[in-house]
Write a protein that holds these residues in place. Structure first.
Motif, PDB file in Angstrom:
ATOM      1  N   GLN A  80       0.829  -1.210   0.000  1.00 50.70           N
ATOM      2  CA  GLN A  80       0.000   0.000   0.000  1.00 50.70           C
ATOM      3  C   GLN A  80       0.860   1.255   0.000  1.00 50.70           C
ATOM      4  O   GLN A  80       0.529   2.244  -0.649  1.00 50.70           O
ATOM      5  N   ILE A  81       1.988   1.219   0.708  1.00 44.30           N
ATOM      6  CA  ILE A  81       2.892   2.373   0.725  1.00 44.30           C
ATOM      7  C   ILE A  81       3.414   2.652  -0.683  1.00 44.30           C
ATOM      8  O   ILE A  81       3.454   3.802  -1.122  1.00 44.30           O
ATOM      9  N   LEU A  82       3.799   1.605  -1.414  1.00 46.82           N
ATOM     10  CA  LEU A  82       4.258   1.809  -2.785  1.00 46.82           C
ATOM     11  C   LEU A  82       3.108   2.275  -3.674  1.00 46.82           C
ATOM     12  O   LEU A  82       3.279   3.161  -4.508  1.00 46.82           O
ATOM     13  N   LEU A  83       1.936   1.712  -3.496  1.00 42.57           N
ATOM     14  CA  LEU A  83       0.766   2.148  -4.263  1.00 42.57           C
ATOM     15  C   LEU A  83       0.468   3.622  -3.984  1.00 42.57           C
ATOM     16  O   LEU A  83       0.136   4.377  -4.898  1.00 42.57           O
ATOM     17  N   ASN A  84       0.610   4.041  -2.741  1.00 42.59           N
ATOM     18  CA  ASN A  84       0.421   5.455  -2.393  1.00 42.59           C
ATOM     19  C   ASN A  84       1.409   6.335  -3.158  1.00 42.59           C
ATOM     20  O   ASN A  84       1.058   7.427  -3.607  1.00 42.59           O
ATOM     21  N   LEU A  85       2.650   5.857  -3.304  1.00 47.20           N
ATOM     22  CA  LEU A  85       3.640   6.612  -4.064  1.00 47.20           C
ATOM     23  C   LEU A  85       3.223   6.731  -5.525  1.00 47.20           C
ATOM     24  O   LEU A  85       3.254   7.814  -6.100  1.00 47.20           O
ATOM     25  N   LEU A  86       2.820   5.627  -6.118  1.00 41.87           N
ATOM     26  CA  LEU A  86       2.413   5.658  -7.523  1.00 41.87           C
ATOM     27  C   LEU A  86       1.233   6.605  -7.727  1.00 41.87           C
ATOM     28  O   LEU A  86       1.206   7.372  -8.695  1.00 41.87           O
ATOM     29  N   ASN A  87       0.285   6.584  -6.821  1.00 47.03           N
ATOM     30  CA  ASN A  87      -0.862   7.493  -6.912  1.00 47.03           C
ATOM     31  C   ASN A  87      -0.439   8.953  -6.713  1.00 47.03           C
ATOM     32  O   ASN A  87      -1.021   9.858  -7.319  1.00 47.03           O
ATOM     33  N   ALA A  88       0.570   9.176  -5.887  1.00 41.12           N
ATOM     34  CA  ALA A  88       1.021  10.542  -5.601  1.00 41.12           C
ATOM     35  C   ALA A  88       1.619  11.220  -6.831  1.00 41.12           C
ATOM     36  O   ALA A  88       1.584  12.452  -6.928  1.00 41.12           O
ATOM     37  N   PHE A  89       2.135  10.442  -7.784  1.00 40.58           N
ATOM     38  CA  PHE A  89       2.694  11.058  -8.988  1.00 40.58           C
ATOM     39  C   PHE A  89       1.644  11.870  -9.747  1.00 40.58           C
ATOM     40  O   PHE A  89       1.983  12.789 -10.476  1.00 40.58           O
ATOM     41  N   ASN A  90       0.377  11.565  -9.564  1.00 39.20           N
ATOM     42  CA  ASN A  90      -0.699  12.334 -10.207  1.00 39.20           C
ATOM     43  C   ASN A  90      -1.194  13.477  -9.326  1.00 39.20           C
ATOM     44  O   ASN A  90      -2.086  14.221  -9.733  1.00 39.20           O
TER      45      ASN A  90
END
Length: 149
Positions: free
Chosen positions: A10-20
């Motif tokens: 989830q932490i990595l998914l949060n990072l990927l989402n943060a790019f937007n």
């Protein structure tokens, strides 16, 4: 072993989402002394070992070229060292300046400390960067230039 729906994934998914969501959203997921590395960026003549100040400048420069990037196929693999992982995922977006479709497969090695990224090393193919994120002349100059290590 592959992780499925864990806190670390989830932490990595949060990072990927943060790019937007912009630079500040991305940086909020990193510890102040974290480092980011892009080993293949060196072949493009770009910075490849970044402090958080360098990473801020990089994000401010690149995120506009990659709006609404969609990431799929996220898989996270835990390592024996606590809070250390490998992960892989796919990203796609349309580059506004050219209308070109940017597609990239990523492999990352990362470490977390207190739920934040302390180390993030991202591997990607330079060809999609050359083809879609750089002008034709700039890309050709990079291709023609010998790499000195």
């Amino acid at each position: 072993m592959k992780l499925e729906n864990t806190t670390d994934q989830q932490i990595l998914l949060n990072l990927l989402n943060a790019f937007n969501k912009g630079t500040e959203a991305v940086l909020s997921l990193f510890a102040p002394m974290a480092t980011v590395e892009y080993p293949y960026a060196r072949s493009l003549g770009s910075a490849y070992q970044l402090t958080m100040d360098d990473y801020r400048k990089h994000l401010d420069n690149i995120l506009g070229d990659m709006p609404d990037i969609i990431f799929t196929g996220l898989t996270v693999y835990p390592l024996n060292e606590p809070d250390s992982y490998w992960a892989e995922f796919h990203g796609e977006t349309t580059v506004p300046a050219t209308g070109a479709l940017y597609q990239q497969d990523y492999v990352v090695n990362f470490r977390l400390e207190n739920g934040k990224f302390i180390y993030y090393k991202e591997y990607w193919n330079v060809l999609p960067v050359l083809k879609t994120l750089m002008g034709k002349e700039q890309a050709q100059q990079i291709i023609d230039k010998p790499i000195i290590y």
